[in-house]
Each structure stands twice: as structure tokens, then as C-alpha cells.
Design an enzyme around this catalytic site. Structure first.
Site, PDB file in Angstrom:
ATOM      1  N   GLY A 168       0.845  -1.188   0.000  1.00  0.00           N
ATOM      2  CA  GLY A 168       0.000   0.000   0.000  1.00  0.00           C
ATOM      3  C   GLY A 168       0.875   1.230   0.000  1.00  0.00           C
ATOM      4  N   CYS A 217       5.290  -5.981   1.726  1.00  0.00           N
ATOM      5  CA  CYS A 217       5.638  -4.554   1.757  1.00  0.00           C
ATOM      6  C   CYS A 217       4.888  -3.829   2.875  1.00  0.00           C
ATOM      7  CB  CYS A 217       5.389  -3.948   0.381  1.00  0.00           C
ATOM      8  SG  CYS A 217       6.267  -2.401   0.162  1.00  0.00           S
ATOM      9  N   TYR A 218       3.947  -2.960   2.567  1.00  0.00           N
ATOM     10  CA  TYR A 218       3.178  -2.299   3.631  1.00  0.00           C
ATOM     11  C   TYR A 218       2.580  -3.343   4.575  1.00  0.00           C
ATOM     12  CZ  TYR A 218      -0.362   0.700   5.849  1.00  0.00           C
ATOM     13  OH  TYR A 218      -1.134   1.384   6.747  1.00  0.00           O
ATOM     14  N   HIS A 272       8.162  -7.407  -3.454  1.00  0.00           N
ATOM     15  CA  HIS A 272       6.906  -7.844  -4.086  1.00  0.00           C
ATOM     16  C   HIS A 272       7.096  -9.164  -4.833  1.00  0.00           C
ATOM     17  CE1 HIS A 272       4.482  -4.260  -3.288  1.00  0.00           C
ATOM     18  NE2 HIS A 272       5.648  -3.641  -3.297  1.00  0.00           N
ATOM     19  N   ASP A 318     -16.670 -11.020 -22.468  1.00  0.00           N
ATOM     20  CA  ASP A 318     -17.360 -11.161 -21.179  1.00  0.00           C
ATOM     21  C   ASP A 318     -18.839 -11.477 -21.353  1.00  0.00           C
ATOM     22  OD1 ASP A 318     -14.891 -10.452 -20.298  1.00  0.00           O
ATOM     23  OD2 ASP A 318     -15.413  -8.379 -19.853  1.00  0.00           O
TER      24      ASP A 318
END
Ligand code: XMP
Length: 512
Positions: free
Chosen positions: A54, A81-82, A171, A229
Site C-alpha cells: 500500500g 511490503c506495507y 513484491h 465477457d
């Protein structure tokens, strides 16, 4: 319910990627807001929990936070990470902002791993990872050991193997991180005990069963655009409820060569009610003489709703309106308001007078590549399943300036040639989207002994991950040469071909 991993979202840019990586391992997962209530987390009954990265800093006031009860569930956690910093802060470690450049890391970073840890087991001891963090963990929480280090960061990864809590500063989900997928696999399989049995065949079976339960004897209306879709949504619903499904395909006359017929053919032998409305005249007469891009888009959107409303009146009330919403839209919806560059038109736009009880979105938990996989599973033709994106306003925004039947004809032919040649050269996969556009420019040429004064066609081929930014594809000159020759020889009314070499930004993918 099957095994599920919960991804708690703290606003990082790679969050969808984490979910895709987990599902690629055959493990079902969902992304939920980071502040999900503890009760909801318990109900979800996750096999493991991943905290995403984040943009925030864990000690800023109002920084995204997690319910601390999550640490008492006995569920394995991986913080990225965050998410790693959040884990450290909650469990008694210290997180500090990097002073100067000493501990701030951005980009590819050489890192050394403790391969005795479950997270890095079986991987090389040294590798490149993708770092992107300003804060760092200066003191590990009680019970944790450092499990990886880089030059700037003595605890690039940490873990408490007893409680099965892990954190990585880097990451693992991005492709720049060597062996990142294996690290996630280790977390899912060795730490969480996943069995990797989530498959599209299983999804199909479950979705059909649930749709039958929900729809009962009701009627379902679906607007079919010919795009991937809505086509997959139609195939799934037709398998579930057969002729209770009414598919309305509004052919606005702005599709590519033979496309309308291909869509119809794909559904010809299926059990459903298929209504094709050929409304080219209506759209073209409303577009006559209009050259301003936004006005063109608006007219097409409006006319689409008018047509749909008329059909709706004939069909009468339905119980459900089905839409081909997919997971990235669900995750992103509600996220800030970006500047309007182009007003996007989607076939899902709701006509006001079509009465229905509820909206159903059978694909809302699937990523695009999973939707394609499901389409294959349901036996849709490859040409439809693998279709590149095509804008709702169709060729109207690829004919620059005013749209006429004649210009559309030139464009359809030129575009078909470009696509044929890309296919023949085996290059269809080299671009995420490629097409021809008809510039509004006529130039002088020489054909045989005579002078010509004809249109110029532009070819565009882009490579992109998310269509927010894109680069032009370096197509081989030989291919461009063949396409150019064929277009000027076979398409009467075109005497010049350009190849577009602009990236997005500053350009956009489409011309209008
Ligand atoms: P731009 O031109 O904005 O296009 O760079 C990015 C992607 O979006 C597609 N696009 C649309 N898709 N309705 C859609 O469903 C629209 O109105 C629309 N306009 C652009 C475009 O084809 C590209 O893939």
C-alpha cells in the site's frame, strides 16, 4: 465451500496481481478491503491471509489498518511490503522511515535468502527482487527471525515459523522478482497446506448449480455485445437455465467485418432465446454529419439505450438482468475519480424502462484470463474467446470525423486485411490490440497512369498490461509492407497507409 485464501487490500498497485498469482496456483482467493471486520474474516474461513502492499506509512494518522484480532485466529499470514510493516508494527516490532537513501529501496535489488525457512525452501540462496518501500523494519517483533537480507535492508523478509506469520519487504507477485511465484507457492502449499484443486471445470459446475438455484423458473435478460465477457456470461447462463435466458444483441452496424454473423453463429446451436436487432440504419442516420468524438460517443450510447428500451417493451418484465461484470471492475469500483479522457460506453448501460428484480453478475469473481478459460470450457469458438478488446462505440471511433456507410466499408476491408496478415505471420499474440483506423485525410496518389485522391489508413498495434499505458509494437517491416500493398490494391478508395508509432500516453489507444 472449498479452500479459500483471503487477500486484505491496503491500496497497493499490484493487489490484483497477487490474486491472479494465487489463483494460478489453483487456489481460490478473494480481495477484500484491509479493514474487513473480524467477524467477516472468520466467516470467510480463510486457509491463509495475505496483506497487500500500500502507498501509506503504518504510523501516519489514518493509515489503513487491520483488525488486530486477525493475529489470534491461528491462520497463516503473509504480509507484503506495507503488509509486512503492518505485521511488524502490530506484533511489537519497530518500523521507521528510511533516513536519506540508506534503507529506502526501489527497483531490482539483489537479495540473499535463508532457504531453511518455509517461504524460501528449495529456492536459490541469492536472487533479484522488486523492492518499492520507503519505510523499513528496524526491530523485529518477538518470535520473528530475519529470513532474507539486501544491502540496505537486514530484514528484507521475516518470519515466525511457529505462528506461521511471514513478511516480505519486496513484491513476490511481480515478474521482476526472480522465483516470486515459487515463494507464493511455498506460502500456499507448505505453510497454509493448500491442495491446489481449484479449477475452471469446478467453477463452471458450481456456478451452474448456483445460478439454477437463484433463478428458479425466472426469466433473465442479457445484452450481448459480441465481446468476450458478455459472450461467456451468455454461454454459462444458457447452460444453467436454457430458454429462460433472452440474449439481445444490438447490431449497431459499427462492428468489424463479418463480426455480427460470427456472434450469431456462436450461439445458433445453444439453448437460449437469441434476439438480434439490426439497427445500423438508425445509428448511421443519427451519426450523419457529426464529427466531434464525444458527441459521436454520446449519440451511440443514447441510441443503444433507445433500441434496448424498445426491445424491453416487447419482452415485458424479466426477473433478472445479467451483466458480464468481471473481477477487476469489482475490485476497482469505488476507487477515486480520475479525469474523464473519453466517456466509455459499455453495453451494460441500463435502460430505464426495463423492469427487473435483481442484477446477476455470474463472472464477478473472475479475472479476464479466467473468463477466457471458462469460455473455452463452455465450448465457445476460439475466435470469440480470444477476441481482443473492442470498444462499445465500435468502428465509429476509428473513422475519424463523420461516419458514413462508405467510410465504414473501406475501414472494414482494411482492418480485415491487417488482421489476416497478423494471423498469417503468427503475430496476433505480439500485440494486445491491433486495428486499422480511417484517417479523415485524403491525399493525392498515382494509380496506374491516373491520379487518385483517396483516404489514408492508419494501422495501430499496441502492447500493454492494463490499457492505462501502452507502447506501440515494433512490427516487422515485411509485414507492414504486405499489409500496405494489399490495402492500397484491394481497398478501392484508399491510396496511403501509415503505421502509428505513438505510445499511450501521450496518445490513447483508440483515435477518438
Ligand atoms: P483508450 O483509447 O482510452 O482505450 O486508450 C483503452 C482501451 O479501452 C478501449 N475502449 C473502450 N472500451 N467502451 C469500451 O468498452 C468504450 O467506449 C471504449 N473506448 C475505448 C480501447 O479499445 C482500449 O482497449
Amino acid at each position: 465451500m472449498g479452500q479459500r485464501v483471503l487477500i486484505l487490500d491496503f491500496g497497493g498497485q499490484y493487489n490484483q496481481l497477487i490474486a491472479r498469482r494465487v489463483r494460478e496456483c489453483g487456489v481460490y482467493c478473494e480481495v477484500h478491503p484491509g479493514d474487513l471486520a473480524l467477524e467477516a474474516i472468520r466467516d470467510f474461513d480463510p486457509l491463509g491471509i495475505i496483506f497487500t502492499g500500500g502507498p501509506g506509512s503504518v504510523y501516519e494518522p489514518g493509515a489503513p489498518d487491520v483488525d488486530p484480532g486477525v493475529f489470534s485466529l491461528g491462520t497463516p499470514i503473509l504480509g507484503i511490503c506495507y503488509g509486512c510493516q503492518l505485521l511488524a508494527r502490530h506484533l511489537g516490532g519497530t518500523v521507521l522511515p528510511a533516513q536519506g537513501d540508506s534503507a529506502r529501496e526501489y527497483g531490482k535489488t539483489e537479495t540473499f535468502f535463508n532457504t531453511r525457512s518455509a517461504l524460501f525452501h528449495g529456492l536459490p540462496e541469492r536472487g533479484i527482487v522488486w523492492m518499492s518501500h520507503g519505510d523499513y523494519i528496524s526491530r523485529l517483533p518477538e518470535g520473528f527471525c530475519a529470513m532474507a537480507r539486501s544491502a540496505a535492508c537486514p530484514s528484507a523478509a521475516m518470519g515466525d515459523e511457529k505462528r506461521r506469520f511471514y513478511g516480505v519487504q519486496f513484491h513476490p507477485e511481480v515478474s521482476h522478482t526472480e522465483n516470486g511465484r515459487d515463494m507464493l507457492r511455498n506460502f500456499l502449499f507448505s505453510v497454509c497446506g493448500a491442495n491446489g484443486d481449484w479449477s475452471m471445470a469446478g467453477f463452471r459446475e458450481k456456478a451452474v448449480r448456483e445460478l439454477r438455484e437463484k433463478i428458479g423458473g425466472g426469466r433473465v435478460l442479457l445484452a450481448l455485445s459480441g465481446g468476450v465477457d458478455s459472450a461467456v456470461c451468455a454461454a454459462l447462463l444458457s447452460e444453467a437455465v436454457g430458454r429462460q435466458l433472452i440474449c439481445v444483441f444490438v447490431d449497431h452496424g459499427l462492428l468489424r467485418k463479418d463480426e455480427g454473423d460470427q456472434v450469431e453463429a456462436a450461439f445458433a446451436h445453444r439453448d437460449l432465446r437469441f434476439v438480434r436487432i439490426c439497427a445500423a440504419d438508425r445509428f448511421l442516420s443519427r451519426l450523419a454529419g457529426i464529427s466531434e468524438p464525444e458527441q459521436k460517443r454520446k449519440i451511440i450510447g443514447e441510441e443503444f439505450i433507445h433500441v434496448f428500451e424498445e426491445v424491453g417493451r416487447e419482452i415485458g418484465s424479466v426477473d433478472f438482468l445479467a451483466q458480464g461484470t468481471i473481477y477487476p471492475d469489482v475490485i476497482e469500483s469505488g476507487s477515486g475519480s480520475a479525469a474523464v479522457i473519453k466517456s466509455h460506453h459499455n453495453v451494460g448501460g441500463l435502460p430505464e424502462n426495463v423492469r427487473f428484480r435483481e442484477i446477476i453478475e455470474p463472472l464477478r469473481m473472475l479475472f479476464k484470463d479466467e473468463v477466457r478459460q471458462l469460455g473455452r470450457e463452455l465450448g465457445l469458438p476460439e475466435a470469440l474467446v480470444d477476441r481482443q478488446p473492442f470498444p462499445g462505440p465500435g468502428l465509429a471511433i476509428r473513422v475519424i470525423g463523420d461516419v458514413t456507410e462508405d467510410k465504414l466499408r473501406l475501414l472494414r476491408e482494411a482492418d480485415a486485411i491487417f488482421r489476416q496478415e497478423m494471423d498469417a505471420a503468427g503475430l496476433s499474440a505480439a500485440a494486445n490490440q491491433y486495428f486499422a483506423a480511417l484517417t479523415n485525410m485524403r491525399t493525392v496518389g498515382v494509380m496506374g497512369d491516373g491520379r487518385s485522391y483517396d483516404y489514408a489508413v492508419a494501422l495501430r498495434a499496441v502492447a500493454t498490461e492494463d490499457f492505462m499505458t501502452a507502447d506501440w509494437v515494433r512490427l516487422p517491416y515485411e509485414l507492414l509492407d504486405r499489409v500496405s500493398n494489399r490495402v492500397v490494391n484491394e481497398v478501392t478508395g484508399v491510396n496511403r497507409v501509415f503505421y502509428d508509432i505513438t505510445a499511450k500516453p501521450p496518445s490513447t489507444v483508440e483515435y477518438e
